[in-house]
Scaffold this motif. Structure first.
Motif, PDB file in Angstrom:
ATOM      1  N   LYS A   1       2.441   1.961  -3.562  1.00  0.00           N
ATOM      2  CA  LYS A   1       1.519   2.520  -4.565  1.00  0.00           C
ATOM      3  C   LYS A   1       0.113   2.514  -3.982  1.00  0.00           C
ATOM      4  O   LYS A   1      -0.654   1.581  -4.188  1.00  0.00           O
ATOM      5  CB  LYS A   1       1.583   1.688  -5.846  1.00  0.00           C
ATOM      6  CG  LYS A   1       1.002   2.407  -7.053  1.00  0.00           C
ATOM      7  CD  LYS A   1       1.260   1.608  -8.326  1.00  0.00           C
ATOM      8  CE  LYS A   1       0.718   2.357  -9.541  1.00  0.00           C
ATOM      9  NZ  LYS A   1       0.955   1.603 -10.797  1.00  0.00           N
ATOM     10  N   PRO A   2      -0.248   3.587  -3.255  1.00  0.00           N
ATOM     11  CA  PRO A   2      -1.521   3.590  -2.533  1.00  0.00           C
ATOM     12  C   PRO A   2      -2.731   3.607  -3.467  1.00  0.00           C
ATOM     13  O   PRO A   2      -2.723   4.272  -4.499  1.00  0.00           O
ATOM     14  CB  PRO A   2      -1.458   4.889  -1.704  1.00  0.00           C
ATOM     15  CG  PRO A   2      -0.032   5.310  -1.735  1.00  0.00           C
ATOM     16  CD  PRO A   2       0.537   4.797  -3.004  1.00  0.00           C
ATOM     17  N   ASN A   3      -3.754   2.846  -3.105  1.00  0.00           N
ATOM     18  CA  ASN A   3      -5.080   2.967  -3.703  1.00  0.00           C
ATOM     19  C   ASN A   3      -6.099   2.406  -2.714  1.00  0.00           C
ATOM     20  O   ASN A   3      -5.737   1.859  -1.665  1.00  0.00           O
ATOM     21  CB  ASN A   3      -5.169   2.278  -5.074  1.00  0.00           C
ATOM     22  CG  ASN A   3      -4.902   0.784  -5.010  1.00  0.00           C
ATOM     23  OD1 ASN A   3      -5.309   0.108  -4.068  1.00  0.00           O
ATOM     24  ND2 ASN A   3      -4.202   0.272  -6.016  1.00  0.00           N
ATOM     25  N   PHE A   4      -7.375   2.542  -3.062  1.00  0.00           N
ATOM     26  CA  PHE A   4      -8.434   2.173  -2.118  1.00  0.00           C
ATOM     27  C   PHE A   4      -8.426   0.685  -1.795  1.00  0.00           C
ATOM     28  O   PHE A   4      -8.564   0.282  -0.632  1.00  0.00           O
ATOM     29  CB  PHE A   4      -9.796   2.586  -2.688  1.00  0.00           C
ATOM     30  CG  PHE A   4     -10.948   2.225  -1.790  1.00  0.00           C
ATOM     31  CD1 PHE A   4     -11.213   2.962  -0.636  1.00  0.00           C
ATOM     32  CD2 PHE A   4     -11.755   1.135  -2.085  1.00  0.00           C
ATOM     33  CE1 PHE A   4     -12.259   2.618   0.206  1.00  0.00           C
ATOM     34  CE2 PHE A   4     -12.809   0.788  -1.252  1.00  0.00           C
ATOM     35  CZ  PHE A   4     -13.059   1.534  -0.109  1.00  0.00           C
ATOM     36  N   ASN A   5      -8.275  -0.153  -2.818  1.00  0.00           N
ATOM     37  CA  ASN A   5      -8.308  -1.607  -2.599  1.00  0.00           C
ATOM     38  C   ASN A   5      -7.171  -2.062  -1.679  1.00  0.00           C
ATOM     39  O   ASN A   5      -7.355  -2.935  -0.826  1.00  0.00           O
ATOM     40  CB  ASN A   5      -8.224  -2.344  -3.932  1.00  0.00           C
ATOM     41  CG  ASN A   5      -9.482  -2.176  -4.762  1.00  0.00           C
ATOM     42  OD1 ASN A   5     -10.563  -1.935  -4.221  1.00  0.00           O
ATOM     43  ND2 ASN A   5      -9.350  -2.292  -6.078  1.00  0.00           N
ATOM     44  N   LYS A   6      -5.997  -1.464  -1.865  1.00  0.00           N
ATOM     45  CA  LYS A   6      -4.853  -1.835  -1.024  1.00  0.00           C
ATOM     46  C   LYS A   6      -5.060  -1.365   0.411  1.00  0.00           C
ATOM     47  O   LYS A   6      -4.650  -2.032   1.358  1.00  0.00           O
ATOM     48  CB  LYS A   6      -3.564  -1.256  -1.600  1.00  0.00           C
ATOM     49  CG  LYS A   6      -3.153  -1.887  -2.920  1.00  0.00           C
ATOM     50  CD  LYS A   6      -1.913  -1.226  -3.502  1.00  0.00           C
ATOM     51  CE  LYS A   6      -1.550  -1.848  -4.847  1.00  0.00           C
ATOM     52  NZ  LYS A   6      -0.388  -1.181  -5.471  1.00  0.00           N
ATOM     53  N   LEU A   7      -5.712  -0.196   0.562  1.00  0.00           N
ATOM     54  CA  LEU A   7      -6.026   0.299   1.905  1.00  0.00           C
ATOM     55  C   LEU A   7      -7.007  -0.643   2.601  1.00  0.00           C
ATOM     56  O   LEU A   7      -6.863  -0.931   3.804  1.00  0.00           O
ATOM     57  CB  LEU A   7      -6.613   1.706   1.818  1.00  0.00           C
ATOM     58  CG  LEU A   7      -7.021   2.351   3.157  1.00  0.00           C
ATOM     59  CD1 LEU A   7      -5.820   2.473   4.089  1.00  0.00           C
ATOM     60  CD2 LEU A   7      -7.659   3.713   2.922  1.00  0.00           C
TER      61      LEU A   7
ATOM     62  N   TRP B   1       0.824  -1.209   0.000  1.00  0.00           N
ATOM     63  CA  TRP B   1       0.000   0.000   0.000  1.00  0.00           C
ATOM     64  C   TRP B   1       0.860   1.263   0.000  1.00  0.00           C
ATOM     65  O   TRP B   1       0.581   2.218  -0.720  1.00  0.00           O
ATOM     66  CB  TRP B   1      -0.926  -0.024   1.215  1.00  0.00           C
ATOM     67  CG  TRP B   1      -1.708   1.249   1.396  1.00  0.00           C
ATOM     68  CD1 TRP B   1      -2.665   1.769   0.572  1.00  0.00           C
ATOM     69  CD2 TRP B   1      -1.564   2.188   2.471  1.00  0.00           C
ATOM     70  NE1 TRP B   1      -3.134   2.958   1.060  1.00  0.00           N
ATOM     71  CE2 TRP B   1      -2.475   3.244   2.233  1.00  0.00           C
ATOM     72  CE3 TRP B   1      -0.761   2.227   3.611  1.00  0.00           C
ATOM     73  CZ2 TRP B   1      -2.599   4.322   3.098  1.00  0.00           C
ATOM     74  CZ3 TRP B   1      -0.894   3.295   4.473  1.00  0.00           C
ATOM     75  CH2 TRP B   1      -1.798   4.326   4.215  1.00  0.00           C
TER      76      TRP B   1
END
Length: 678
Positions: free
Chosen positions: A503-509, A500
């Motif tokens: 490379k942050p994104n919503f699914n990884k969060l 996360w």
């Protein structure tokens, strides 16, 4: 993760799953080979007949993964010595009767206060050709005979099977030996050993002879014992003679890894040889000569260091790096890591269960995966600052990767590992260069006095630094409980967080938050399980009696040495409490009557006093009580009899016979380990 797109990583995962299945579950050989044949047919059919089908790649991948798992199962079975017809486990009554054994000494182990210990290979039993590895224990109070690697000896004795832990949550040394294909131990004295005039001269023999030559040369230069022990461990990975105090200092300082030859050491060797060979021209012929010398140096150093799992891993991986450099190709470090792991496990699958192997691969993976991201947090322009920042980020990445597994195995964490690595790694580079030169000189002819003195001084400085850092024991976090499910969930959370952050994104969060919830769920379930369970444990301790009663997360302890607890008692109790994440509520002297879960427990000690009408459910015999047990059993009529470790071994056999006559179950902790009541 791009690394997962590398096809060989999937094959390696399938192969490792196969190794684990074969290790923990017995599968009939006929079924294994039938499954391999069917898998090969399915793989061929998919390749030739489903090329144009859109689903073919996924089906082909599943079949390849299944085949890799089956190959892993087969590899584990092939390398399991116990299945061979010539193995000593196949000999009738091998654990019951004395036989005449012919052995070859293969490895010297760390000695104990009672005996010298070796790993030996059986070649003959009663003049019949046999095979298999055992641990040979020779009492050190007898007339000593020097046993060297390659020595062929003959003796008449019996093999004792590996034993399970005698107390809960103890290190399972028997299982550890089985993972190394060692299924038994011999106990003898040197006066009954016949040593042959000739030795088995192979790589192990010459490697040991070279190490002995180096050791003797350094001793001739009056190298101090403590410094010599560290030098042999640091450069050659030989820890057999290093003192427990030194090991403890390095553990507390977070630097014990430098005493085992690993990637750090092999990397120094590769850099050193590259610098030495720099004058060789970079022609085609010169490049091949460089590669040959470098690979030969790495392999010889690995053999000299004893071919431990961490050494084999490092030599294999850096050999691939050297080959890639020779071919003028950019070496993908992930590919190199996976290929080296697969090759090593193909030839020696037992390494998978070696703690050093697991820790070394985890450390290296997190260094190459996490360290570049940490480097971006701060980019110093000064070269010296950058050097120390690199050391700090590498140390942090390795520590993050190995922290859960280290706590799982060792239940402690050195809080000052940052400071240790910043100080020690630059010094280690200098020590390694001097040490390699000293070892080469000692192996060939003689060591110049100034070089020997310089090497000794550098080791002395290193030991003093380590001792100083280790003296701050308040920074050592000890007795940390960590169960298997918590270990798995901790690694899942670490991996999700790093992915996360990169490379942050919503699914990884969502994945990160889910992993944290899983950790919390596992933690609360563990605490709830501890709070709702209860048990009584009768420990096995030499010449002592220890009984614990668990009620939720608190413990009541009854022992025979409450004023001055012995070391064995403290160790067994600490291990048990750490494994249960519990605290002691009350501690008191052993009493004759104990009531637990509506069970009446009577402790019969040396006072020999009892009331005939108490009718206990469990009778505990302690302190080698001289009671007439036949009469006592008739009067007390217990449902179960337990004899703990405070009793003499000889008297317990008479007690067992008495119980057998009256058909009362008898539990001897000396043979069966601790006794528990849920």
């Amino acid at each position: 993760m791009k690394v997962l797109q590398f096809p060989l990583i999937k094959i390696t995962i399938g192969f490792i799953i196969g190794l684990l299945l074969s290790h923990y579950i017995f599968l009939p050989t006929n079924y294994i080979f039938a499954a391999i044949l069917l898998s090969l047919i399915a793989l061929a059919a998919q390749y030739f007949f489903l090329k144009k089908n859109n689903k073919a790649p996924s089906l082909f991948g599943i079949s390849a993964l299944l085949l890799a798992g089956l190959i892993g199962i087969t590899t584990q079975r092939i390398h399991s010595d116990s299945f061979r017809a010539s193995h000593y486990l196949q000999v009738k009554n091998v654990f019951q009767k004395e036989k005449t054994y012919t052995l070859i000494i293969r490895e010297k182990l760390k000695k104990t206060s009672f005996s010298d210990r070796y790993v030996a290979t059986i070649t003959h039993i009663n003049n019949e050709t046999k095979s298999g590895k055992i641990v040979l224990n020779i009492h050190n109070d007898s007339i000593q005979k020097t046993l060297k690697i390659g020595s062929i000896i003959q003796l008449k004795t019996s093999i004792h099977p590996n034993t399970s832990p005698k107390n809960p949550y103890q290190f399972d040394y028997g299982k550890y030996l089985e993972n190394k294909h060692i299924y038994g131990q011999m106990y003898t004295s040197s006066d009954v050993i016949n040593i042959a005039k000739q030795s088995k001269k192979d790589l192990w023999y010459y490697s040991d002879a070279l190490r002995s030559r180096i050791l003797n040369n350094l001793q001739d230069h009056n190298f101090k014992d403590e410094e010599l022990q560290v030098a042999m461990a640091l450069i050659l990975g030989q820890q057999q003679d290093i003192s427990p105090e030194i090991i403890k200092n390095y553990q507390y300082a977070g630097a014990v890894h430098i005493l085992s030859v690993s990637g750090l050491h092999i990397g120094f060797i590769l850099i050193f040889m590259t610098l030495v060979l720099r004058p060789v021209p970079n022609t085609t012929k010169g490049s091949w000569i460089k590669l040959f010398i470098i690979l030969t140096s790495l392999i010889l150093f690995g053999i000299l260091a004893g071919l431990a799992p961490s050494v084999v891993r490092s030599v294999t991986m850096f050999s691939f790096i050297a080959i890639g450099s020779h071919l003028r190709r950019s070496v993908n470090i992930y590919h190199t890591l996976i290929v080296s792991m697969l090759i090593i496990l193909l030839f020696e699958p037992s390494f998978l269960f070696d703690v050093g192997f697991q820790l070394s691969y985890l450390a290296l993976f997190f260094i190459i995966w996490l360290q570049p991201m940490l480097n971006l947090l701060y980019q110093p322009k000064n070269k010296l600052t950058k050097y120390f920042w690199d050391i700090l980020t590498v140390s942090f990445a390795a520590q993050i990767g190995t922290l859960p597994l280290s706590i799982y195995y060792f239940h402690q964490f050195p809080g000052l590992f940052f400071i240790t690595n910043i100080i020690v790694i630059p010094l280690l580079g200098v020590i390694m260069v001097i040490g390699v030169l000293v070892m080469l000189c000692a192996a060939v002819y003689d060591v110049p006095q100034f070089l020997s003195q310089l090497f000794e001084w550098s080791i002395t400085i290193l030991n003093k630094i380590i001792h100083f850092i280790a003296s701050f024991e308040q920074f050592i976090i000890k007795d940390i409980p960590l169960q298997l499910f918590m270990l798995i969930s901790a690694y899942a959370s670490i991996i999700c967080i790093v992915i996360w952050i990169k490379k942050p994104n919503f699914n990884k969060l969502v994945a990160v938050l889910t992993s944290i919830l899983v950790i919390q769920a596992v933690y609360f379930y563990t605490r709830w399980s501890d709070a709702t369970n209860s048990e009584l444990i009768i420990f096995h301790l030499p010449k002592q009696t220890l009984i614990t009663i668990k009620k939720g997360e608190t413990y009541m302890i009854y022992n025979s040495s409450i004023d001055v607890p012995k070391k064995t008692e403290l160790t067994a109790l600490t291990t048990y409490l750490t494994g249960n994440n519990a605290a002691v509520e009350k501690k008191q002297s052993l009493r004759n009557f104990i009531f637990y879960n509506e069970k009446r427990i009577f402790v019969l000690d040396s006072s020999m006093q009892y009331l005939p009408n108490i009718k206990p459910d469990i009778l505990i015999l302690t302190q080698s009580t001289k009671i007439n047990l036949d009469r006592a059993l008739m009067e007390l009529q217990p449902k179960m009899v337990v004899a703990d470790g405070s009793n003499f071994k000889t008297i317990q056999q008479y007690w067992k016979n008495s119980c057998d006559k009256q058909k009362i179950p008898f539990h001897m902790t000396r043979e069966k380990g601790f006794y528990s009541i849920k």
